[in-house]
Design a protein around this motif. Structure first.
Motif, PDB file in Angstrom:
ATOM      1  N   ILE A 380       0.555  -1.651  -0.516  1.00  0.00           N
ATOM      2  CA  ILE A 380       0.305  -0.070  -0.089  1.00  0.00           C
ATOM      3  C   ILE A 380       1.157   1.188  -0.138  1.00  0.00           C
ATOM      4  N   ILE A 381       1.759   1.295   0.854  1.00  0.00           N
ATOM      5  CA  ILE A 381       2.677   2.744   1.133  1.00  0.00           C
ATOM      6  C   ILE A 381       3.244   2.568  -0.342  1.00  0.00           C
ATOM      7  N   GLY A 382       3.665   1.371  -0.896  1.00  0.00           N
ATOM      8  CA  GLY A 382       4.365   1.822  -1.705  1.00  0.00           C
ATOM      9  C   GLY A 382       4.254   2.178  -3.020  1.00  0.00           C
ATOM     10  N   LEU A 383       2.823   1.994  -3.060  1.00  0.00           N
ATOM     11  CA  LEU A 383       2.355   2.346  -4.472  1.00  0.00           C
ATOM     12  C   LEU A 383       1.903   2.980  -4.141  1.00  0.00           C
ATOM     13  N   SER A 384       1.177   4.265  -2.934  1.00  0.00           N
ATOM     14  CA  SER A 384       0.932   5.476  -2.442  1.00  0.00           C
ATOM     15  C   SER A 384       1.437   6.523  -2.405  1.00  0.00           C
ATOM     16  N   LEU A 385       3.037   5.838  -2.275  1.00  0.00           N
ATOM     17  CA  LEU A 385       3.936   7.334  -2.025  1.00  0.00           C
ATOM     18  C   LEU A 385       3.430   8.382  -2.827  1.00  0.00           C
ATOM     19  N   PHE A 386       3.612   8.221  -4.651  1.00  0.00           N
ATOM     20  CA  PHE A 386       4.560   9.371  -4.809  1.00  0.00           C
ATOM     21  C   PHE A 386       2.575   9.984  -5.020  1.00  0.00           C
ATOM     22  N   SER A 387       1.361   9.433  -5.319  1.00  0.00           N
ATOM     23  CA  SER A 387       0.819   9.866  -5.121  1.00  0.00           C
ATOM     24  C   SER A 387      -0.442  11.346  -3.994  1.00  0.00           C
ATOM     25  N   ILE A 388       0.826  10.683  -2.919  1.00  0.00           N
ATOM     26  CA  ILE A 388       0.400  11.953  -1.905  1.00  0.00           C
ATOM     27  C   ILE A 388       1.600  12.428  -1.266  1.00  0.00           C
ATOM     28  N   THR A 402      -5.756  14.216 -13.232  1.00  0.00           N
ATOM     29  CA  THR A 402      -4.859  14.146 -13.831  1.00  0.00           C
ATOM     30  C   THR A 402      -3.176  13.169 -12.668  1.00  0.00           C
ATOM     31  N   GLY A 403      -3.316  13.236 -11.615  1.00  0.00           N
ATOM     32  CA  GLY A 403      -2.485  12.507 -11.054  1.00  0.00           C
ATOM     33  C   GLY A 403      -2.526  11.519 -10.684  1.00  0.00           C
TER      34      GLY A 403
END
Length: 425
Positions: A380-388, A402-403
């Protein structure tokens, strides 16, 4: 014994974050102000504001969720390190608005409290989620790479020369829908493939996913695309230790100081410019600029985004806000000075906008926690990191579309269903 370990972890986290705060103050004076004063990084030290910044630091650290079992806790810890703490330095050393800092701190604290006390959301399950999930991934991936290669030709190695990235970027063509789908591919789909293959120890898929990301970087020359795979693996390594706050604050401390020392030793300004100036202090500076402008001028009322289009709203300004801010504060209309989700919310509807967007952001984090019940935290963290992380210099509603944050939620939902189906089998 367990309580002693928890208290020790919290004490070390506090010490590392305090050291990080002092180092931020130091590198702002010795590097950011000294070499980038012409960009508005002034030095106007205010002792009262400096003491107030410590007060906010202590208050937020006391309230900040330190739970290692919730992805939302890690995301708020990351926002505190990357978004809030550089604002303490800008506020005190550049003598910026105490009202705006207080608003940001108050709404950040509100998010922390909501995440602490709100229950999880019950998720409705669907069948055949695995087929839907990988069908979406395959269709978008094929469409993106075929479209971008047809429009721009086979990728060359020119973008590997970081001095030529702007030249390559200026010549990149984005065919139909690619303005949306390329960021989705680079920030959501490829990170999903990288993260899952790394966790499942599938080396072939991992190498293939990294290769896909490299191809997209060579075509677009977007530097963030190049560093995403390495950053994911670093974050996953930290999360594997079940102590993101302590290790994250330690990494932030040595990363900031180390990048400054790199310049002192080698004379190469690129690394500290990217990490210290671009990642930490430029977003902080722009947030205060947005407050300075919109506290004296008309709000946008979300007229520039999807909501404005649906409601038929017209912007009160004849130029897009990001370009207007670049022109007004940096004398560079091409700079496109976007800002973080709280400052953007203030620009749209003032304090009520900050309150509304903070509630929405909190609900998204609760949804991510709820979707993650059947998934490993590090995925979850690895996947969500850049959106957050992108919310440090991007609007929440823009990041949803867009993001790719909305796509992220869909992928997490489908993947959560997939894992539950496999558990039943």
């Amino acid at each position: 014994m367990k309580n002693i370990k928890i208290k020790t972890r919290i004490i070390f986290s506090f010490i590392f974050l305090l050291a990080y705060k002092l180092i931020l103050d130091f590198v702002y004076i010795k590097f950011v102000h000294e070499y980038y004063n012409y960009m508005g990084f002034s030095l106007n030290f205010n002792i009262k504001k400096y003491l107030v910044s410590f007060m906010w630091f202590f208050v937020i650290f006391a309230i900040l969720p330190k739970d290692i079992n919730k992805p939302s806790s890690v995301f708020l810890q990351l926002h505190f390190i990357i978004m809030i703490m550089p604002m303490f330095t800008t506020y005190a050393l550049a003598n910026e608005s105490g009202i705006f800092l207080a608003l940001c701190c108050i709404f950040f604290i509100m998010e922390c409290l909501i995440l602490r006390f709100m229950p999880s959301i019950k998720i409705i399950k669907i069948k055949n989620s695995q087929c839907i999930l990988y069908g979406i991934i395959i269709c978008i991936t094929a469409f993106v790479y075929i479209s971008m290669i047809r429009a721009n030709g086979l990728p060359s190695l020119e973008a590997l020369n970081l001095n030529k990235v702007y030249q390559v970027r200026a010549s990149t063509k984005y065919p139909f829908l690619m303005g949306y789908l390329v960021p989705w591919q680079a920030k959501i789909i490829n990170p999903f493939l990288i993260t899952t293959s790394y966790i499942n120890k599938n080396r072939k898929t991992l190498l293939g996913s990294v290769f896909l990301q490299l191809i997209l970087y060579l075509i677009t020359a977007q530097k963030s695309f190049l560093f995403i795979p390495l950053a994911i693996i670093i974050i996953l390594k930290i999360v594997e230790k079940n102590d993101f706050l302590k290790l994250g604050s330690l990494l932030a401390t040595f990363g900031s100081l180390g990048s400054f020392l790199t310049y002192i030793i080698t004379g190469n300004i690129m690394i500290p410019s990217l990490i210290i100036r671009r990642l930490l202090f430029l977003p902080s500076q722009i947030k205060f600029y947005y407050y300075d402008f919109f506290s004296r001028n008309e709000f946008l009322y979300f007229s520039e985004g999807v909501i404005g289009k649906i409601l038929g709203l017209t912007s009160p300004y004849n130029i897009k806000t990001a370009y207007m801010m670049g022109l007004f504060y940096f004398d560079k209309v091409e700079m496109s000075a976007n800002t973080g989700y709280l400052a953007d919310a203030y620009a749209n509807m003032g304090i009520f906008g900050m309150f509304s967007i903070s509630i929405l952001f909190s609900m998204i984090l609760i949804l991510i926690d709820s979707l993650g019940k059947n998934i490993k935290n590090k995925l979850i963290i690895g996947l969500s990191l850049f959106s957050i992380l992108s919310l440090n210099d991007g609007a929440l509603l823009t990041t949803l579309l867009t993001g790719g944050l909305l796509l992220l939620l869909i992928i997490l939902y489908l993947y959560s269903n997939t894992k539950q189906e496999s558990n039943r089998d």
